[in-house]
Design a protein around this motif. Structure first.
Motif, PDB file in Angstrom:
ATOM      1  N   ALA A 262       0.830  -1.200   0.000  1.00 52.75           N
ATOM      2  CA  ALA A 262       0.000   0.000   0.000  1.00 52.75           C
ATOM      3  C   ALA A 262       0.866   1.253   0.000  1.00 52.75           C
ATOM      4  O   ALA A 262       0.570   2.231  -0.697  1.00 52.75           O
ATOM      5  N   SER A 263       1.961   1.230   0.758  1.00 48.75           N
ATOM      6  CA  SER A 263       2.842   2.402   0.829  1.00 48.75           C
ATOM      7  C   SER A 263       3.505   2.686  -0.505  1.00 48.75           C
ATOM      8  O   SER A 263       3.864   3.832  -0.801  1.00 48.75           O
ATOM      9  N   GLN A 264       3.664   1.650  -1.349  1.00 46.89           N
ATOM     10  CA  GLN A 264       4.300   1.823  -2.646  1.00 46.89           C
ATOM     11  C   GLN A 264       3.296   2.149  -3.750  1.00 46.89           C
ATOM     12  O   GLN A 264       3.668   2.672  -4.797  1.00 46.89           O
ATOM     13  N   MET A 265       2.021   1.847  -3.519  1.00 42.95           N
ATOM     14  CA  MET A 265       0.998   2.090  -4.534  1.00 42.95           C
ATOM     15  C   MET A 265       0.299   3.437  -4.351  1.00 42.95           C
ATOM     16  O   MET A 265      -0.312   3.951  -5.299  1.00 42.95           O
ATOM     17  N   LEU A 266       0.353   3.993  -3.147  1.00 41.32           N
ATOM     18  CA  LEU A 266      -0.324   5.248  -2.853  1.00 41.32           C
ATOM     19  C   LEU A 266       0.681   6.394  -2.724  1.00 41.32           C
ATOM     20  O   LEU A 266       1.825   6.161  -2.335  1.00 41.32           O
ATOM     21  N   PRO A 267       0.271   7.630  -3.027  1.00 37.96           N
ATOM     22  CA  PRO A 267       1.117   8.781  -2.699  1.00 37.96           C
ATOM     23  C   PRO A 267       1.415   8.782  -1.207  1.00 37.96           C
ATOM     24  O   PRO A 267       0.597   8.334  -0.401  1.00 37.96           O
ATOM     25  N   VAL A 268       2.586   9.276  -0.829  1.00 38.21           N
ATOM     26  CA  VAL A 268       3.015   9.195   0.565  1.00 38.21           C
ATOM     27  C   VAL A 268       2.005   9.839   1.505  1.00 38.21           C
ATOM     28  O   VAL A 268       1.679   9.298   2.558  1.00 38.21           O
ATOM     29  N   ASN A 269       1.482  11.041   1.140  1.00 38.08           N
ATOM     30  CA  ASN A 269       0.569  11.702   2.076  1.00 38.08           C
ATOM     31  C   ASN A 269      -0.766  10.970   2.176  1.00 38.08           C
ATOM     32  O   ASN A 269      -1.374  10.927   3.233  1.00 38.08           O
ATOM     33  N   VAL A 270      -1.231  10.349   1.081  1.00 33.87           N
ATOM     34  CA  VAL A 270      -2.477   9.582   1.125  1.00 33.87           C
ATOM     35  C   VAL A 270      -2.291   8.337   1.989  1.00 33.87           C
ATOM     36  O   VAL A 270      -3.121   8.017   2.841  1.00 33.87           O
ATOM     37  N   TYR A 271      -1.176   7.651   1.788  1.00 29.27           N
ATOM     38  CA  TYR A 271      -0.877   6.473   2.608  1.00 29.27           C
ATOM     39  C   TYR A 271      -0.772   6.860   4.083  1.00 29.27           C
ATOM     40  O   TYR A 271      -1.285   6.164   4.957  1.00 29.27           O
ATOM     41  N   GLY A 272      -0.111   7.976   4.351  1.00 28.20           N
ATOM     42  CA  GLY A 272       0.035   8.429   5.729  1.00 28.20           C
ATOM     43  C   GLY A 272      -1.302   8.741   6.371  1.00 28.20           C
ATOM     44  O   GLY A 272      -1.554   8.388   7.526  1.00 28.20           O
ATOM     45  N   MET A 273      -2.189   9.385   5.620  1.00 27.31           N
ATOM     46  CA  MET A 273      -3.491   9.730   6.165  1.00 27.31           C
ATOM     47  C   MET A 273      -4.320   8.480   6.467  1.00 27.31           C
ATOM     48  O   MET A 273      -4.989   8.382   7.490  1.00 27.31           O
ATOM     49  N   MET A 274      -4.281   7.497   5.560  1.00 25.54           N
ATOM     50  CA  MET A 274      -5.065   6.278   5.771  1.00 25.54           C
ATOM     51  C   MET A 274      -4.556   5.480   6.963  1.00 25.54           C
ATOM     52  O   MET A 274      -5.289   4.683   7.559  1.00 25.54           O
ATOM     53  N   SER A 275      -3.300   5.688   7.318  1.00 26.82           N
ATOM     54  CA  SER A 275      -2.708   4.936   8.424  1.00 26.82           C
ATOM     55  C   SER A 275      -3.295   5.319   9.771  1.00 26.82           C
ATOM     56  O   SER A 275      -2.969   4.685  10.785  1.00 26.82           O
ATOM     57  N   TYR A 276      -4.133   6.355   9.824  1.00 26.25           N
ATOM     58  CA  TYR A 276      -4.770   6.718  11.090  1.00 26.25           C
ATOM     59  C   TYR A 276      -5.728   5.636  11.573  1.00 26.25           C
ATOM     60  O   TYR A 276      -6.098   5.609  12.744  1.00 26.25           O
ATOM     61  N   LEU A 277      -6.160   4.757  10.675  1.00 26.83           N
ATOM     62  CA  LEU A 277      -7.068   3.687  11.083  1.00 26.83           C
ATOM     63  C   LEU A 277      -6.392   2.749  12.086  1.00 26.83           C
ATOM     64  O   LEU A 277      -7.015   2.313  13.060  1.00 26.83           O
ATOM     65  N   GLU A 278      -5.121   2.448  11.859  1.00 26.40           N
ATOM     66  CA  GLU A 278      -4.418   1.506  12.743  1.00 26.40           C
ATOM     67  C   GLU A 278      -4.310   2.005  14.179  1.00 26.40           C
ATOM     68  O   GLU A 278      -4.684   1.271  15.107  1.00 26.40           O
ATOM     69  N   PRO A 279      -3.810   3.233  14.431  1.00 27.12           N
ATOM     70  CA  PRO A 279      -3.720   3.661  15.832  1.00 27.12           C
ATOM     71  C   PRO A 279      -5.067   3.770  16.515  1.00 27.12           C
ATOM     72  O   PRO A 279      -5.155   3.592  17.730  1.00 27.12           O
ATOM     73  N   ALA A 280      -6.118   4.070  15.752  1.00 23.98           N
ATOM     74  CA  ALA A 280      -7.455   4.113  16.352  1.00 23.98           C
ATOM     75  C   ALA A 280      -7.829   2.730  16.881  1.00 23.98           C
ATOM     76  O   ALA A 280      -8.343   2.583  17.998  1.00 23.98           O
ATOM     77  N   LEU A 281      -7.538   1.701  16.086  1.00 24.79           N
ATOM     78  CA  LEU A 281      -7.810   0.328  16.524  1.00 24.79           C
ATOM     79  C   LEU A 281      -6.915  -0.065  17.698  1.00 24.79           C
ATOM     80  O   LEU A 281      -7.369  -0.695  18.662  1.00 24.79           O
ATOM     81  N   LEU A 282      -5.633   0.317  17.623  1.00 25.55           N
ATOM     82  CA  LEU A 282      -4.704  -0.017  18.698  1.00 25.55           C
ATOM     83  C   LEU A 282      -5.119   0.649  20.004  1.00 25.55           C
ATOM     84  O   LEU A 282      -5.028   0.047  21.079  1.00 25.55           O
ATOM     85  N   PHE A 283      -5.565   1.894  19.905  1.00 21.98           N
ATOM     86  CA  PHE A 283      -5.983   2.649  21.087  1.00 21.98           C
ATOM     87  C   PHE A 283      -7.182   1.970  21.752  1.00 21.98           C
ATOM     88  O   PHE A 283      -7.211   1.771  22.969  1.00 21.98           O
ATOM     89  N   ILE A 284      -8.170   1.597  20.944  1.00 26.66           N
ATOM     90  CA  ILE A 284      -9.376   0.947  21.479  1.00 26.66           C
ATOM     91  C   ILE A 284      -9.022  -0.391  22.118  1.00 26.66           C
ATOM     92  O   ILE A 284      -9.490  -0.723  23.216  1.00 26.66           O
ATOM     93  N   LEU A 285      -8.182  -1.173  21.449  1.00 28.44           N
ATOM     94  CA  LEU A 285      -7.778  -2.469  21.996  1.00 28.44           C
ATOM     95  C   LEU A 285      -6.976  -2.319  23.283  1.00 28.44           C
ATOM     96  O   LEU A 285      -7.118  -3.111  24.215  1.00 28.44           O
TER      97      LEU A 285
END
Length: 336
Positions: A262-285
């Motif tokens: 995903a990091s290689q297929m998306l522009p860096v800023n788009v990939y970075g923005m989408m990565s907010y999903l992971e910490p949200a899940l980590l925080f809840i868990l």
């Protein structure tokens, strides 16, 4: 699984969803972005599952789970490459490296990779789950900064607002605690470098992962034999632990593979923005399944960060609408 194989799987899956017209009418670039976005979501969900995995492997310590995870990943990856007949392909790529400088450049991000995976398995069961999640909240922010500085990517007003609110949230947390966790700093300060270096190297996800794991495998075996032999006895005598570790290896390889792709297929800023999903899940868990401490005063800091995420979502919808309008306008011109 190669990028081509993953792409074909997602192409087949998407064609069955209620958006075949959008998929069929889109350009190759748009399809790549859709696949990249799907891979990013999948990887974030898988990392969320892995974050809680060590909780179910007690009495193994966080470090022991990390060691077993690296070995399980290595076995799963090599096994897949052998069965698929692709092992020689990746070895061939490595044989093209002739000089010590090329090998040093290839191995440069390996310590970052290993340290991040250790922290990922150690933090949830050692009271650093929330702090590590904060680091992953900051990770996309740093990726955005790298995208602007190194690749000249431009941010919209909404993206700047998102970055600003995220920065305010982090600043608020630092002021509240009069410090910042080392776990937070290590994640946001070093993990972006791994992805940026791999991107600049042009190294495929599988090749880079194979190198990282193969280098560490002998050290992992040495740790189990000479430092933690009790862990070796515990796992070897339990079918439950064996099955759990096999699952850990397979999920880990799939999560890392889809994430780097995903990091290689998306522009860096788009990939970075989408990565907010992971910490949200980590925080809840961290505060639910893992029971890590959370103070009500932290809501203000995280609220600012989540407000930034809301701006990113709005930005994404606007971009989607603009793309749709541009496509319709293009079709009208062609049919006129």
């Amino acid at each position: 699984m190669s990028t081509t194989t993953l792409s074909s799987v997602f192409t087949s899956t998407i064609s069955r969803l209620p958006v075949p017209a959008i998929w069929a009418s889109g350009s190759a670039k748009q399809r790549t972005l859709i696949i990249g976005a799907a891979l990013a979501v999948l990887s974030n969900v898988l990392f969320g599952v892995l974050y809680a995995y060590s909780h179910f492997l007690a009495p193994l310590s966080g470090t022991q789970v990390f060691i077993w995870r690296m070995l399980a990943m290595w076995a799963a990856l090599v096994g897949y490459l052998v069965v698929s007949g692709r092992l020689s392909l990746h070895i061939g790529k490595l044989k093209q490296l002739r000089s010590a400088k090329q090998w040093a450049w290839l191995l440069l991000p390996t310590p970052i990779f290993l340290s991040q995976f250790w922290l990922f398995m150690w933090a949830p069961i050692n009271g650093q789950g929330v702090q590590t999640a904060m680091g992953y909240f900051l990770f996309p922010l740093m990726m955005v900064v790298f995208g602007c500085v190194l690749f000249g990517e431009k941010l919209s007003r909404l993206q700047w607002l998102a970055v600003g609110f995220a920065a305010l949230g982090v600043g608020s947390e630092i002021v509240r605690t009069q410090s910042v966790s080392w776990a937070t700093l290590w994640v946001c300060g070093t993990y972006p470098l791994y992805y940026i270096i791999r991107r600049l190297q042009g190294i495929g996800a599988i090749t880079g992962l194979l190198v990282d794991l193969t280098i560490f495998a002998p050290f992992a075996l040495g740790y189990l034999c000479f430092i933690a032999p009790s862990s070796l006895s515990l796992v070897g005598g339990s079918s439950f632990f064996i099955m759990m570790l096999i699952g850990l290896g397979i999920l880990s390889v799939l999560a890392m593979k889809t994430n780097v792709d995903a990091s290689q297929m998306l522009p860096v800023n788009v990939y970075g923005m989408m990565s907010y999903l992971e910490p949200a899940l980590l925080f809840i868990l961290a505060i639910t399944v893992l029971g890590n401490p959370f103070e009500s005063a932290m809501l203000y800091s995280y609220g600012l960060i989540w407000l930034g995420i809301a701006f990113l979502i709005i930005h994404g919808f606007r971009q989607l609408r603009k793309a749709s309008q541009a496509k319709k306008a293009s079709l009208k011109i062609k049919t006129a």
